[in-house]
Design a protein around this motif. Structure first.
Motif, PDB file in Angstrom:
ATOM      1  N   ASP A 237      45.590  30.550 -15.410  1.00  0.00           N
ATOM      2  CA  ASP A 237      44.633  30.919 -16.457  1.00  0.00           C
ATOM      3  C   ASP A 237      44.315  32.414 -16.325  1.00  0.00           C
ATOM      4  O   ASP A 237      43.514  32.813 -15.482  1.00  0.00           O
ATOM      5  N   GLN A 238      44.935  33.238 -17.164  1.00  0.00           N
ATOM      6  CA  GLN A 238      44.744  34.683 -17.044  1.00  0.00           C
ATOM      7  C   GLN A 238      43.309  35.101 -17.330  1.00  0.00           C
ATOM      8  O   GLN A 238      42.791  36.029 -16.696  1.00  0.00           O
ATOM      9  N   ALA A 239      42.653  34.435 -18.272  1.00  0.00           N
ATOM     10  CA  ALA A 239      41.260  34.779 -18.583  1.00  0.00           C
ATOM     11  C   ALA A 239      40.378  34.539 -17.356  1.00  0.00           C
ATOM     12  O   ALA A 239      39.492  35.351 -17.047  1.00  0.00           O
ATOM     13  N   ALA A 240      40.627  33.438 -16.637  1.00  0.00           N
ATOM     14  CA  ALA A 240      39.846  33.140 -15.436  1.00  0.00           C
ATOM     15  C   ALA A 240      40.131  34.168 -14.341  1.00  0.00           C
ATOM     16  O   ALA A 240      39.216  34.632 -13.650  1.00  0.00           O
ATOM     17  N   LEU A 241      41.398  34.544 -14.173  1.00  0.00           N
ATOM     18  CA  LEU A 241      41.762  35.533 -13.157  1.00  0.00           C
ATOM     19  C   LEU A 241      41.140  36.897 -13.479  1.00  0.00           C
ATOM     20  O   LEU A 241      40.696  37.613 -12.575  1.00  0.00           O
TER      21      LEU A 241
ATOM     22  N   ALA B  70      38.539  38.910 -11.236  1.00  0.00           N
ATOM     23  CA  ALA B  70      38.746  40.303 -10.824  1.00  0.00           C
ATOM     24  C   ALA B  70      37.502  41.138 -11.111  1.00  0.00           C
ATOM     25  O   ALA B  70      37.098  41.981 -10.289  1.00  0.00           O
ATOM     26  N   LYS B  71      36.871  40.906 -12.255  1.00  0.00           N
ATOM     27  CA  LYS B  71      35.650  41.649 -12.611  1.00  0.00           C
ATOM     28  C   LYS B  71      34.530  41.349 -11.618  1.00  0.00           C
ATOM     29  O   LYS B  71      33.846  42.260 -11.142  1.00  0.00           O
ATOM     30  N   ILE B  72      34.360  40.065 -11.280  1.00  0.00           N
ATOM     31  CA  ILE B  72      33.323  39.689 -10.319  1.00  0.00           C
ATOM     32  C   ILE B  72      33.619  40.298  -8.955  1.00  0.00           C
ATOM     33  O   ILE B  72      32.716  40.825  -8.283  1.00  0.00           O
ATOM     34  N   PHE B  73      34.877  40.258  -8.543  1.00  0.00           N
ATOM     35  CA  PHE B  73      35.254  40.782  -7.230  1.00  0.00           C
ATOM     36  C   PHE B  73      34.977  42.280  -7.140  1.00  0.00           C
ATOM     37  O   PHE B  73      34.382  42.761  -6.165  1.00  0.00           O
ATOM     38  N   VAL B  74      35.404  43.035  -8.139  1.00  0.00           N
ATOM     39  CA  VAL B  74      35.232  44.490  -8.104  1.00  0.00           C
ATOM     40  C   VAL B  74      33.761  44.875  -8.198  1.00  0.00           C
ATOM     41  O   VAL B  74      33.302  45.796  -7.514  1.00  0.00           O
ATOM     42  N   ASN B  75      33.003  44.164  -9.017  1.00  0.00           N
ATOM     43  CA  ASN B  75      31.600  44.523  -9.222  1.00  0.00           C
ATOM     44  C   ASN B  75      30.679  44.087  -8.093  1.00  0.00           C
ATOM     45  O   ASN B  75      29.653  44.736  -7.848  1.00  0.00           O
ATOM     46  N   HIS B  76      31.027  43.020  -7.395  1.00  0.00           N
ATOM     47  CA  HIS B  76      30.097  42.473  -6.408  1.00  0.00           C
ATOM     48  C   HIS B  76      30.636  42.418  -4.982  1.00  0.00           C
ATOM     49  O   HIS B  76      29.846  42.446  -4.039  1.00  0.00           O
ATOM     50  N   CYS B  77      31.941  42.290  -4.812  1.00  0.00           N
ATOM     51  CA  CYS B  77      32.512  42.167  -3.459  1.00  0.00           C
ATOM     52  C   CYS B  77      33.050  43.488  -2.928  1.00  0.00           C
ATOM     53  O   CYS B  77      33.018  43.737  -1.724  1.00  0.00           O
ATOM     54  N   LEU B  78      33.545  44.327  -3.832  1.00  0.00           N
ATOM     55  CA  LEU B  78      34.225  45.556  -3.433  1.00  0.00           C
ATOM     56  C   LEU B  78      33.254  46.670  -3.057  1.00  0.00           C
ATOM     57  O   LEU B  78      33.633  47.825  -2.963  1.00  0.00           O
ATOM     58  N   ASN B  79      31.994  46.324  -2.867  1.00  0.00           N
ATOM     59  CA  ASN B  79      31.022  47.306  -2.393  1.00  0.00           C
ATOM     60  C   ASN B  79      31.010  47.374  -0.869  1.00  0.00           C
ATOM     61  O   ASN B  79      30.954  48.450  -0.285  1.00  0.00           O
ATOM     62  N   CYS B  80      31.077  46.195  -0.234  1.00  0.00           N
ATOM     63  CA  CYS B  80      31.090  46.123   1.235  1.00  0.00           C
ATOM     64  C   CYS B  80      32.463  45.738   1.781  1.00  0.00           C
ATOM     65  O   CYS B  80      32.827  46.130   2.885  1.00  0.00           O
ATOM     66  N   HIS B  81      33.195  44.929   1.016  1.00  0.00           N
ATOM     67  CA  HIS B  81      34.510  44.460   1.449  1.00  0.00           C
ATOM     68  C   HIS B  81      35.612  45.230   0.720  1.00  0.00           C
ATOM     69  O   HIS B  81      35.516  45.465  -0.478  1.00  0.00           O
ATOM     70  N   SER B  82      36.658  45.580   1.450  1.00  0.00           N
ATOM     71  CA  SER B  82      37.816  46.225   0.831  1.00  0.00           C
ATOM     72  C   SER B  82      38.898  45.186   0.560  1.00  0.00           C
ATOM     73  O   SER B  82      38.793  44.022   0.968  1.00  0.00           O
TER      74      SER B  82
ATOM     75  N   LEU C 276      36.434  33.359  -9.387  1.00  0.00           N
ATOM     76  CA  LEU C 276      36.537  34.259  -8.236  1.00  0.00           C
ATOM     77  C   LEU C 276      37.485  33.685  -7.180  1.00  0.00           C
ATOM     78  O   LEU C 276      38.321  34.411  -6.619  1.00  0.00           O
ATOM     79  N   ALA C 277      37.358  32.388  -6.891  1.00  0.00           N
ATOM     80  CA  ALA C 277      38.238  31.754  -5.913  1.00  0.00           C
ATOM     81  C   ALA C 277      39.697  31.825  -6.373  1.00  0.00           C
ATOM     82  O   ALA C 277      40.603  32.057  -5.559  1.00  0.00           O
ATOM     83  N   ALA C 278      39.923  31.638  -7.667  1.00  0.00           N
ATOM     84  CA  ALA C 278      41.288  31.713  -8.197  1.00  0.00           C
ATOM     85  C   ALA C 278      41.846  33.125  -8.051  1.00  0.00           C
ATOM     86  O   ALA C 278      43.005  33.313  -7.649  1.00  0.00           O
TER      87      ALA C 278
ATOM     88  N   TRP D 184      45.006  34.311  -5.828  1.00  0.00           N
ATOM     89  CA  TRP D 184      46.121  35.090  -6.402  1.00  0.00           C
ATOM     90  C   TRP D 184      46.290  36.401  -5.637  1.00  0.00           C
ATOM     91  O   TRP D 184      47.423  36.802  -5.326  1.00  0.00           O
ATOM     92  N   MET D 185      45.198  37.074  -5.318  1.00  0.00           N
ATOM     93  CA  MET D 185      45.249  38.363  -4.636  1.00  0.00           C
ATOM     94  C   MET D 185      45.927  38.244  -3.273  1.00  0.00           C
ATOM     95  O   MET D 185      46.632  39.159  -2.837  1.00  0.00           O
ATOM     96  N   ALA D 186      45.723  37.117  -2.588  1.00  0.00           N
ATOM     97  CA  ALA D 186      46.315  36.929  -1.260  1.00  0.00           C
ATOM     98  C   ALA D 186      47.833  36.841  -1.323  1.00  0.00           C
ATOM     99  O   ALA D 186      48.512  37.129  -0.336  1.00  0.00           O
ATOM    100  N   GLU D 187      48.373  36.457  -2.479  1.00  0.00           N
ATOM    101  CA  GLU D 187      49.825  36.388  -2.661  1.00  0.00           C
ATOM    102  C   GLU D 187      50.136  36.509  -4.151  1.00  0.00           C
ATOM    103  O   GLU D 187      50.357  35.506  -4.837  1.00  0.00           O
ATOM    104  N   PRO D 188      50.163  37.727  -4.685  1.00  0.00           N
ATOM    105  CA  PRO D 188      50.352  37.911  -6.129  1.00  0.00           C
ATOM    106  C   PRO D 188      51.666  37.360  -6.671  1.00  0.00           C
ATOM    107  O   PRO D 188      51.765  37.090  -7.868  1.00  0.00           O
TER     108      PRO D 188
END
Length: 283
Positions: free
Chosen positions: A38-42, A46-58, A238-240, A244-248
């Motif tokens: 589901d590309q819309a879900a991914l 990605a938006k949630i990850f960049v906006n909320h996780c990518l502040n402390c986690h790389s 986010l989990a999806a 995906w990010m762990a193995e694109p």
């Protein structure tokens, strides 16, 4: 025979340990919604990850331009996901150093590039299930320094950074166990309730003539059900994305695998018939 039994025993122990390590605790993991196709879900993940996780986690193993594979254009990446002068071809890094993270938080927040794979070692449950469960089992706890606790990862150092999106919740934990009383063991039911502010109350009662199993159960009550339902959907996205990010290349790998199996099946039929034809006259 003894050697074979030992090997089988070692394999069983290894798989059992893998499941325990993947879960991180005895708390049962919820099944994450299947959204890898589901590309819309991914994209939402990605938006949630960049906006909320990518502040402390790389996520140093992934470049922003790899997000083209989930349907985003370079322009969309620039407008929606790049905020501090990064380029589309840059890695997903953060300004905080490992030394700063260790000094500020006690331990540096881990890189999340392959966390979904790290949480699904060998025969363990999928890492996406762990992420999905972990992000949905935070609760207020005034006894912790962060003000939060987590059922999937008890006493986690990370606070609930998405608490506002999830809305207030109450937690009821029920433990049925045996305790000594008047020189004998009796069954006791211990109920512990955490309110939306993290303050808790406990109540213990003796269970007479109880013959059922012991154990602990946890029940959340959302004070804003609509908000909580949307949060659960977002955590599935986010989990999806993190899976995906762990193995694109995993989706492409699976497609290729299907075609390889089809080819091997057809080749087996051809080889079988050729073998029968070759040996027909010899017999």
């Amino acid at each position: 025979m003894k050697l074979m039994n030992k090997l089988l025993g070692a394999i069983v122990v290894s798989l059992t340990c893998s499941v325990a390590m993947a879960a991180g605790s005895s708390y049962p993991l919820d099944k994450a919604p299947p959204k890898l196709n589901d590309q819309a879900a991914l994209q939402n993940g990605a938006k949630i990850f960049v906006n909320h996780c990518l502040n402390c986690h790389s996520a140093k193993s992934l470049r922003y331009n790899k997000l083209r594979d989930i349907g985003l254009t370079d322009q969309q990446i620039k407008e929606s996901l790049l905020f501090t002068g990064e380029k589309v071809g840059d890695m997903m890094t953060i300004a905080m150093t490992v030394q700063d993270g260790a000094r500020w938080f006690g331990a540096a927040p881990p890189d999340l590039s392959v966390i979904a794979r790290a949480k699904s070692i060998n025969a363990g449950p999928p890492g996406g299930d762990y992420i999905y469960t972990y992000m949905r089992t935070f609760y207020r706890d005034t006894t912790n320094a962060t003000g939060w606790n987590n059922l999937a990862f008890p006493n986690a150092g990370m606070p609930h950074v998405l608490w506002d999106q999830q809305g207030p919740r109450e937690l009821t934990s029920t433990l049925i166990h045996q305790v000594p009383k008047d020189g004998k063991m009796v069954w006791e039911k211990l109920t512990k309730q955490y309110d939306a502010q993290g303050y808790w109350t406990a109540k213990a009662e003796t269970l007479d003539n109880y013959s059922g199993p012991g154990g602990e159960t946890h029940t959340f009550k959302a004070l804003d059900p609509k908000k909580a339902a949307q949060y659960d959907k977002d955590m599935g996205d986010l989990a999806a994305f993190m899976t995906w990010m762990a193995e694109p290349v995993q989706l492409e790998r699976k497609k290729i695998g299907v075609w390889v199996l089809i080819f091997l099946g057809l080749f087996f039929v051809v080889a079988w018939r050729l073998n029968a034809t070759y040996w027909k006259h010899v017999r």
